[in-house]
Design an enzyme around this catalytic site. Structure first.
Site, PDB file in Angstrom:
ATOM      1  N   CYS A   1      10.863   2.232   8.866  1.00 10.77           N
ATOM      2  CA  CYS A   1      12.181   2.133   8.217  1.00 10.77           C
ATOM      3  C   CYS A   1      13.116   3.197   8.788  1.00 10.77           C
ATOM      4  CB  CYS A   1      12.038   2.221   6.702  1.00 10.77           C
ATOM      5  SG  CYS A   1      13.523   1.707   5.817  1.00 10.77           S
TER       6      CYS A   1
ATOM      7  N   HIS B   1       8.681  -2.206   5.860  1.00 10.87           N
ATOM      8  CA  HIS B   1       7.608  -1.308   5.428  1.00 10.87           C
ATOM      9  C   HIS B   1       6.262  -2.007   5.528  1.00 10.87           C
ATOM     10  CE1 HIS B   1      10.008   2.021   3.724  1.00 10.87           C
ATOM     11  NE2 HIS B   1      10.912   1.086   3.552  1.00 10.87           N
TER      12      HIS B   1
ATOM     13  N   GLU C   1       3.423  -0.732   5.126  1.00  9.54           N
ATOM     14  CA  GLU C   1       2.544  -0.221   4.055  1.00  9.54           C
ATOM     15  C   GLU C   1       2.827  -0.875   2.710  1.00  9.54           C
ATOM     16  OE1 GLU C   1       5.255   1.142   5.066  1.00  9.54           O
ATOM     17  OE2 GLU C   1       6.177   2.420   3.536  1.00  9.54           O
TER      18      GLU C   1
END
Lengths: 295, 204
Positions: free
Chosen positions: B85, B186, B188
């Protein structure tokens, strides 16, 4: 538009998920981390964790609950409840929140939103707005009066909706749409819009409120309060919601997230399909129905 | 014999959502640690520059710990590095979000804002969007990834493989150059899609 986000909400008290009606009569629904993971596996696009008793009891959101949810979840987690200042928000983000939802503290000091956005970015700052309809219960028997009498004076509510803080316990004589607009101007990147009238009632989202806030702001809106069916969610999307939040229907096993997504797809609402690593591409959704299994 | 668990080092900027990134790699069986020490940044087997925050604040944090040279050097040498990001945006020249603040300038590019106000395109972009990698990409798969951003790059930098996405026009969802990857989204927080991407990066 992006696919509508389906967001199960975990209202947490003392480390357990609870759910009531209109913010009252809270009943135990299970362990936050276990429920959150079950929802992710069903296809939840995001999870919201609200410590519903933090502000009224004058304490911050429990960091251990956030850390436990974070350890298991690989979709975004928004955390709210008891955030009084920028250090509370920093601690929650450190514990594993991806976004913080601020409510009471932002109304007390709106510049908090600006401070949070400057440090963490607007995409991290959610303003949680609990609104109560004042149509027909205000003024002197005139359903259109939109005026609230207070000991210290009378306040006009242009939209007919009043902001309520402290987990739905204290009306603050502030117009909900005007506050939404100000919150965004000050730095909020998303609005979690809860209708107290509809919370836990399963009578559908408050579409008038949703439409009024939609026309006032450009940031994403998460509709909350009253969901009982995918039809309600489709209605909310048409009224301007970018995401729909629900608690009771998921906790009590009436619908799984996957069933909701299947039904929404059947109603012509775009949802995120599941992902299979083995195949490396999107799986088709199977239309779901009522009577799913409890998580 | 069990394979050695990969070691992942995450750069600690005061603004980032460190826990999401660290637990994400821990779930994949990695040994994870956070650092703000330039020696660790230089020596790390695999480095992640994470990504929640404001451009100026994050750049300030990187500069105040003297991490700029170590970051630039390892990326230029093609050592495994993942910018997430804001971490991807920081690799660019600068950002409209913070006029006058220089990025790491690993590649040429100005981070711009989305055109706000178009019907249906909310800013920030918040949610899952379909990303489409260049056919030569080896790490970023095609699929829905989670975005939370108000700014983005719109042109592919020379020498990097682009991954594209649509939101009020085409923008750069990710870039790849060997084991150096920048993701506007993202991984994750992108469920099974994100796990697939991170697994490929760990093997790259």
């Amino acid at each position: 538009m992006l696919p509508v986000r389906i967001i199960p909400c975990l209202d947490v008290r003392d480390g357990r998920v609870v759910k009531g009606v209109r913010f009252r009569g809270l009943e135990d629904q299970g362990d936050p981390a276990a429920l959150a993971l079950a929802y992710e596996e069903q296809g939840a696009d995001e999870v919201v964790v609200l410590d519903v008793t933090a502000t009224p009891e004058g304490r911050g959101t429990r960091l251990d609950t956030v850390a436990a949810v974070r350890a298991r979840l690989s979709v975004p987690v928004t955390v709210g409840g008891g955030i009084g200042g920028i250090e509370d928000a920093a601690a929650l983000l450190e514990a594993g929140a991806d976004k913080v939802a601020v409510n009471t503290a932002a109304l007390r000091r709106p510049a908090l939103l600006t401070d949070l956005a400057a440090r963490f970015g607007s995409q991290c700052v959610v303003v949680s707005l609990d609104a109560l309809g004042r149509w027909g219960v205000v003024g002197h028997g005139d359903p259109g009066a939109r005026v609230v009498g207070r000991p210290d004076g009378t306040v006009a509510l242009d939209s007919g909706y009043e902001v309520v803080v402290l987990s739905g316990t204290r009306p603050v004589a502030r117009d909900a749409v005007a506050w939404a607009r100000e919150a965004v101007e000050r730095g909020a990147g998303e609005i979690l819009l809860t209708s107290i009238d509809r919370d836990g009632t399963r009578s559908g989202y408050e579409l008038t409120l949703l439409g009024a806030v939609r026309s006032a702001v450009q940031v994403p809106i998460v509709a909350s309060g009253g969901a009982d069916s995918p039809e309600h969610m489709a209605d909310a999307v048409r009224a301007g919601a970018d995401a729909v939040l629900a608690a009771s229907i998921f906790h009590q096993g009436n619908w799984t997230v996957e069933e909701v997504k299947g039904a929404l797809a059947g109603l012509g609402v775009a949802v995120r399909p599941g992902y299979s690593y083995a195949v490396g591409r999107a799986r088709e959704h199977v239309a779901g129905g009522r009577g799913g299994c409890a998580p | 014999m069990t394979p050695r668990r990969p070691a992942v080092t995450v750069v600690r900027t005061s603004t980032a959502n460190l826990a999401s990134v660290m637990t994400g790699f821990a779930r994949l069986g990695c040994r994870v640690r956070a650092t703000d020490d330039a020696r660790d940044v230089a020596a790390a087997e695999r480095l992640v520059l994470p990504g929640v925050g404001a451009f100026a604040a994050a750049q300030r944090a990187i500069a105040s710990h003297g991490l700029e040279d170590a970051l630039r050097e390892r990326i230029e040498r093609g050592r495994p590095t993942l910018g997430i990001c804001l971490g991807m945006q920081l690799m660019a020249t600068c950002s409209e979000e913070a006029p006058g603040v220089a990025g790491l300038c690993v590649f040429d590019g100005v981070v711009g804002s989305y055109e706000s106000g178009d019907e249906g395109w909310r800013v920030p972009q918040m949610g899952w969007n379909l990303v489409t990698p260049d056919a030569r990409c080896e790490i970023v798969p095609r699929g829905y990834a989670y975005f939370a951003n108000s700014y983005r790059l719109s042109a592919a930098p020379a020498g990097w493989l682009p991954v594209w996405c649509e939101y009020a026009g085409r923008f750069l969802a990710a870039v790849e150059r060997g084991p150096v990857v920048g993701c506007q989204f993202h991984p994750e927080l992108s469920g099974d899609y994100g796990k697939a991407l991170l697994t490929r990066w760990l093997e790259a």
